[in-house]
Scaffold this motif. Structure first.
Motif, PDB file in Angstrom:
ATOM      1  N   GLY A   8       0.831  -1.201   0.000  1.00 58.86           N
ATOM      2  CA  GLY A   8       0.000   0.000   0.000  1.00 58.86           C
ATOM      3  C   GLY A   8       0.860   1.243   0.000  1.00 58.86           C
ATOM      4  O   GLY A   8       2.071   1.194   0.233  1.00 58.86           O
ATOM      5  N   PHE A   9       0.217   2.357  -0.271  1.00 58.67           N
ATOM      6  CA  PHE A   9       0.925   3.629  -0.264  1.00 58.67           C
ATOM      7  C   PHE A   9       1.408   3.959   1.143  1.00 58.67           C
ATOM      8  O   PHE A   9       0.835   3.528   2.149  1.00 58.67           O
ATOM      9  N   VAL A  10       2.470   4.773   1.194  1.00 57.91           N
ATOM     10  CA  VAL A  10       3.002   5.275   2.462  1.00 57.91           C
ATOM     11  C   VAL A  10       3.020   6.798   2.392  1.00 57.91           C
ATOM     12  O   VAL A  10       2.485   7.392   1.450  1.00 57.91           O
ATOM     13  N   GLU A  11       3.652   7.437   3.369  1.00 65.69           N
ATOM     14  CA  GLU A  11       3.665   8.900   3.416  1.00 65.69           C
ATOM     15  C   GLU A  11       4.758   9.521   2.544  1.00 65.69           C
ATOM     16  O   GLU A  11       4.874  10.737   2.468  1.00 65.69           O
ATOM     17  N   ASN A  12       5.549   8.704   1.880  1.00 67.82           N
ATOM     18  CA  ASN A  12       6.636   9.175   1.025  1.00 67.82           C
ATOM     19  C   ASN A  12       6.181   9.189  -0.426  1.00 67.82           C
ATOM     20  O   ASN A  12       5.889   8.142  -1.013  1.00 67.82           O
ATOM     21  N   ILE A  13       6.100  10.366  -1.030  1.00 65.49           N
ATOM     22  CA  ILE A  13       5.576  10.488  -2.391  1.00 65.49           C
ATOM     23  C   ILE A  13       6.470   9.784  -3.409  1.00 65.49           C
ATOM     24  O   ILE A  13       5.977   9.251  -4.419  1.00 65.49           O
ATOM     25  N   ILE A  14       7.781   9.732  -3.161  1.00 67.29           N
ATOM     26  CA  ILE A  14       8.698   9.076  -4.085  1.00 67.29           C
ATOM     27  C   ILE A  14       8.412   7.570  -4.134  1.00 67.29           C
ATOM     28  O   ILE A  14       8.354   6.960  -5.213  1.00 67.29           O
ATOM     29  N   LEU A  15       8.225   6.960  -2.966  1.00 67.80           N
ATOM     30  CA  LEU A  15       7.883   5.539  -2.925  1.00 67.80           C
ATOM     31  C   LEU A  15       6.532   5.267  -3.569  1.00 67.80           C
ATOM     32  O   LEU A  15       6.352   4.264  -4.269  1.00 67.80           O
ATOM     33  N   ASN A  16       5.566   6.162  -3.357  1.00 65.53           N
ATOM     34  CA  ASN A  16       4.236   5.975  -3.937  1.00 65.53           C
ATOM     35  C   ASN A  16       4.277   6.027  -5.457  1.00 65.53           C
ATOM     36  O   ASN A  16       3.624   5.224  -6.136  1.00 65.53           O
ATOM     37  N   VAL A  17       5.044   6.976  -5.997  1.00 65.71           N
ATOM     38  CA  VAL A  17       5.195   7.049  -7.450  1.00 65.71           C
ATOM     39  C   VAL A  17       5.891   5.786  -7.967  1.00 65.71           C
ATOM     40  O   VAL A  17       5.547   5.252  -9.029  1.00 65.71           O
ATOM     41  N   GLY A  18       6.868   5.286  -7.201  1.00 65.49           N
ATOM     42  CA  GLY A  18       7.552   4.063  -7.598  1.00 65.49           C
ATOM     43  C   GLY A  18       6.624   2.862  -7.645  1.00 65.49           C
ATOM     44  O   GLY A  18       6.772   1.985  -8.509  1.00 65.49           O
ATOM     45  N   LEU A  19       5.650   2.791  -6.733  1.00 62.67           N
ATOM     46  CA  LEU A  19       4.689   1.687  -6.745  1.00 62.67           C
ATOM     47  C   LEU A  19       3.818   1.728  -7.997  1.00 62.67           C
ATOM     48  O   LEU A  19       3.402   0.683  -8.501  1.00 62.67           O
ATOM     49  N   LEU A  20       3.522   2.926  -8.486  1.00 62.53           N
ATOM     50  CA  LEU A  20       2.772   3.047  -9.742  1.00 62.53           C
ATOM     51  C   LEU A  20       3.647   2.689 -10.937  1.00 62.53           C
ATOM     52  O   LEU A  20       3.210   1.975 -11.848  1.00 62.53           O
ATOM     53  N   ARG A  21       4.878   3.186 -10.938  1.00 62.86           N
ATOM     54  CA  ARG A  21       5.802   2.890 -12.031  1.00 62.86           C
ATOM     55  C   ARG A  21       6.081   1.395 -12.141  1.00 62.86           C
ATOM     56  O   ARG A  21       6.260   0.853 -13.231  1.00 62.86           O
ATOM     57  N   ARG A  22       6.132   0.721 -10.999  1.00 62.42           N
ATOM     58  CA  ARG A  22       6.424  -0.712 -11.001  1.00 62.42           C
ATOM     59  C   ARG A  22       5.341  -1.509 -11.715  1.00 62.42           C
ATOM     60  O   ARG A  22       5.614  -2.536 -12.321  1.00 62.42           O
ATOM     61  N   ARG A  23       4.112  -0.997 -11.663  1.00 62.89           N
ATOM     62  CA  ARG A  23       2.992  -1.718 -12.268  1.00 62.89           C
ATOM     63  C   ARG A  23       2.726  -1.314 -13.715  1.00 62.89           C
ATOM     64  O   ARG A  23       2.222  -2.126 -14.490  1.00 62.89           O
ATOM     65  N   ILE A  24       2.994  -0.079 -14.051  1.00 65.39           N
ATOM     66  CA  ILE A  24       2.719   0.415 -15.407  1.00 65.39           C
ATOM     67  C   ILE A  24       4.036   0.853 -16.036  1.00 65.39           C
ATOM     68  O   ILE A  24       4.551   1.924 -15.721  1.00 65.39           O
ATOM     69  N   ARG A  25       4.571   0.035 -16.923  1.00 62.45           N
ATOM     70  CA  ARG A  25       5.857   0.326 -17.571  1.00 62.45           C
ATOM     71  C   ARG A  25       5.601   0.815 -18.995  1.00 62.45           C
ATOM     72  O   ARG A  25       6.061   0.239 -19.968  1.00 62.45           O
ATOM     73  N   ASP A  26       4.835   1.869 -19.043  1.00 60.48           N
ATOM     74  CA  ASP A  26       4.454   2.455 -20.323  1.00 60.48           C
ATOM     75  C   ASP A  26       5.130   3.819 -20.445  1.00 60.48           C
ATOM     76  O   ASP A  26       5.009   4.648 -19.540  1.00 60.48           O
ATOM     77  N   PRO A  27       5.828   4.088 -21.547  1.00 65.55           N
ATOM     78  CA  PRO A  27       6.473   5.404 -21.697  1.00 65.55           C
ATOM     79  C   PRO A  27       5.487   6.558 -21.757  1.00 65.55           C
ATOM     80  O   PRO A  27       5.873   7.715 -21.588  1.00 65.55           O
ATOM     81  N   ARG A  28       4.205   6.243 -21.978  1.00 69.80           N
ATOM     82  CA  ARG A  28       3.200   7.302 -22.022  1.00 69.80           C
ATOM     83  C   ARG A  28       2.665   7.680 -20.645  1.00 69.80           C
ATOM     84  O   ARG A  28       1.854   8.604 -20.534  1.00 69.80           O
ATOM     85  N   LEU A  29       3.092   6.973 -19.620  1.00 70.25           N
ATOM     86  CA  LEU A  29       2.679   7.324 -18.266  1.00 70.25           C
ATOM     87  C   LEU A  29       3.335   8.643 -17.872  1.00 70.25           C
ATOM     88  O   LEU A  29       4.562   8.758 -17.834  1.00 70.25           O
ATOM     89  N   ARG A  30       2.523   9.631 -17.593  1.00 76.77           N
ATOM     90  CA  ARG A  30       3.019  10.949 -17.223  1.00 76.77           C
ATOM     91  C   ARG A  30       2.745  11.195 -15.740  1.00 76.77           C
ATOM     92  O   ARG A  30       1.613  11.015 -15.278  1.00 76.77           O
ATOM     93  N   ILE A  31       3.780  11.628 -15.017  1.00 78.04           N
ATOM     94  CA  ILE A  31       3.639  11.971 -13.600  1.00 78.04           C
ATOM     95  C   ILE A  31       4.203  13.374 -13.421  1.00 78.04           C
ATOM     96  O   ILE A  31       5.417  13.588 -13.521  1.00 78.04           O
ATOM     97  N   ILE A  32       3.321  14.334 -13.189  1.00 76.44           N
ATOM     98  CA  ILE A  32       3.681  15.748 -13.112  1.00 76.44           C
ATOM     99  C   ILE A  32       3.719  16.173 -11.646  1.00 76.44           C
ATOM    100  O   ILE A  32       2.784  15.900 -10.882  1.00 76.44           O
ATOM    101  N   LEU A  33       4.797  16.848 -11.264  1.00 77.36           N
ATOM    102  CA  LEU A  33       4.988  17.259  -9.875  1.00 77.36           C
ATOM    103  C   LEU A  33       4.761  18.758  -9.723  1.00 77.36           C
ATOM    104  O   LEU A  33       5.268  19.560 -10.509  1.00 77.36           O
ATOM    105  N   ASN A  34       3.975  19.133  -8.730  1.00 80.37           N
ATOM    106  CA  ASN A  34       3.737  20.538  -8.373  1.00 80.37           C
ATOM    107  C   ASN A  34       4.005  20.730  -6.895  1.00 80.37           C
ATOM    108  O   ASN A  34       3.926  19.780  -6.109  1.00 80.37           O
ATOM    109  N   LYS A  35       4.284  21.976  -6.523  1.00 83.42           N
ATOM    110  CA  LYS A  35       4.408  22.325  -5.107  1.00 83.42           C
ATOM    111  C   LYS A  35       3.325  23.345  -4.786  1.00 83.42           C
ATOM    112  O   LYS A  35       3.232  24.371  -5.459  1.00 83.42           O
ATOM    113  N   GLU A  36       2.507  23.043  -3.784  1.00 85.78           N
ATOM    114  CA  GLU A  36       1.402  23.919  -3.417  1.00 85.78           C
ATOM    115  C   GLU A  36       1.461  24.232  -1.927  1.00 85.78           C
ATOM    116  O   GLU A  36       1.942  23.440  -1.123  1.00 85.78           O
ATOM    117  N   GLY A  37       0.925  25.402  -1.575  1.00 87.58           N
ATOM    118  CA  GLY A  37       0.920  25.849  -0.186  1.00 87.58           C
ATOM    119  C   GLY A  37       1.917  26.967   0.019  1.00 87.58           C
ATOM    120  O   GLY A  37       3.048  26.911  -0.483  1.00 87.58           O
TER     121      GLY A  37
END
Length: 450
Positions: free
Chosen positions: A127-156
């Motif tokens: 399952g997801f944890v509080e670390n965004i890098i690990l969470n993105v890695g869990l998605l990347r591990r399952r979907i190995r498609d070059p079209r997968l886009r993950i955009i990072l923003n900083k808010e607050g």
């Protein structure tokens, strides 16, 4: 004071006297530099390797090289300070106006484990944890498609929280993606601490208890929805992701549907929907039958009731169940065994003998709460419970008319719940046979073709 010292002083002035702020001075022959980082958010081993690489290259007359971290050169002091606060190491060199931001982040994090509210018998148990890098890695591990886009923003304004939204290009609905990016671009200057906080800022605060997005802690559910053209949003410091868009029936899907054969998946899906329907309307319907003394074709035994006493008994039993639910969430593990004794005392023969409730009421309350527990979405189950109490109160006060009024208000609230693109009761309202067929008889995974 030389230029290098004044730049160090400017950073120190901005960050004040934080105990974990480290200034490491590096002097290599004719080259002088400062490495600035937060010891609480950086990898100490990587910092040592970077300093070593600077010494080796600088002492041999070569350009100072930073190894092994990835480097980004910027000239803005404010951005450099933000990178330090994010866990990166910033290096400033005498005679060079640039700030070299080196990737050295190592966030405190727990190990991945199966979410306690979304368990499954088969399938993955991470399952997801509080670390965004690990969470993105869990998605990347399952979907190995070059079209997968993950955009990072900083808010607050003060938090500057990392927010990553993921989608698969040519699969995602362009209207949904454009709507989300516009909302994110026009986000007010406010603090973002969690995915719920972000949802309120994006879609507005409302008294409607039904969730506007789907929340999940399972990376496999997020991956399935990405393949189906949905948008997934992950917020740093939170183990819960948002899936956009959503509907009432989307909230009733469970991971078990994707790990079983189509026939079994269809069977469990129908049984679950019946249980959710019972958790909403069974108690109000039973109240109407008893208040109007209508035995119905089922020959249900009627209770000799006094409206005020009957209302107190049902309300007492339902509130006690809610107290027990909340207590189990917050009770320490070593004391959880005591809750079983308390539950038996409050909802057992003792409560019946004291006249606080009856066996029939306890049976009905237990049945509807089972329906709440099988609801996959925790937010949806709480909203259903709130409306069950409302419809039950109207049924007790006005009988059959109150029951019909409560159902009408409930459907009206569901219809008025705002989501992105799709109505909340889709595919029932508006009706779509194709989409409805997918809900009940669809194969485990329906992948949208590009």
């Amino acid at each position: 004071m030389n230029t290098l010292d004044s730049r160090c002083a400017a950073i120190q002035d901005k960050l004040a006297a934080s105990f974990d702020l480290v200034f490491r001075h590096v002097h290599i022959e004719q080259t002088e530099a400062w490495a600035i980082f937060l010891s609480s958010l950086t990898d100490s081993k990587m910092i040592a390797e970077i300093i070593e690489s600077m010494v080796i290259t600088g002492s041999k007359g070569l350009s100072v090289t930073f190894y092994p971290g990835s480097v980004d050169a910027i000239t803005d002091l404010h951005k450099a300070i933000l990178q330090i606060l994010s866990g990166q190491c910033v290096v400033i060199i005498a005679g060079d106006e640039k700030y070299y931001c080196i990737e050295t982040r190592q966030y405190p994090s727990r190990q991945t484990a199966e979410p306690s509210v979304e368990k499954s018998i088969r399938g993955s148990h991470d399952g997801f944890v509080e670390n965004i890098i690990l969470n993105v890695g869990l998605l990347r591990r399952r979907i190995r498609d070059p079209r997968l886009r993950i955009i990072l923003n900083k808010e607050g304004v003060k938090t500057r929280t990392d927010i990553a939204y993921a989608y698969i290009e040519k699969l995602v609905d362009p209207d949904i993606l454009q709507d989300f990016e516009n909302r994110l671009l026009n986000l007010d200057e406010t603090e973002i601490l969690s995915e719920r906080n972000l949802c309120e800022e994006l879609y507005g605060k409302t008294m409607n208890p039904y969730p506007h997005v789907r929340y999940t802690e399972r990376p496999d559910i997020c991956s399935i929805h990405l393949l189906q053209g949905y948008l997934v949003v992950v917020v740093d410091n939170s183990p819960t992701a948002m899936i956009i868009p959503t509907t009432f029936f989307e909230q009733t899907k469970q991971i078990e549907e994707y790990t079983q054969t189509p026939l079994i998946a269809c069977f469990t899906r129908i049984i679950r929907l019946i249980g959710i329907f019972f958790s909403l309307y069974l108690i109000p319907l039973w109240i109407v039958i008893n208040v109007t003394h209508n035995p119905t074709m089922l020959a249900i035994p009627l209770l000799e009731i006094k409206p005020a006493e009957f209302a107190f008994q049902i309300l007492f039993a339902d509130i006690v169940v809610e107290w027990i639910r909340q207590a189990l969430i917050h009770t320490p593990t070593v004391l959880s065994g005591i809750m079983g004794f308390i539950a038996v005392f409050l909802l057992g023969d003792t409560a019946v003998e004291l006249g606080a409730t009856t066996k029939e009421i306890l049976a009905m309350i237990a049945l509807v709460n089972i329906g709440n527990l099988i609801t996959p979405s925790y937010e949806l189950s709480l909203a259903n419970k709130a409306f069950r109490i409302l419809i039950g109160a109207l049924s007790l006060l006005f009988g059959l008319k109150g029951f019909c009024l409560g159902i009408f208000l409930h459907i009206l609230i569901l219809m008025s719940t705002k989501t992105v693109k799709y109505p909340y009761l889709y595919p029932f309202l508006p009706f779509s046979y194709k989409a409805l067929k997918k809900i009940f008889f669809g194969s485990p995974i329906q992948i949208k073709k590009p």
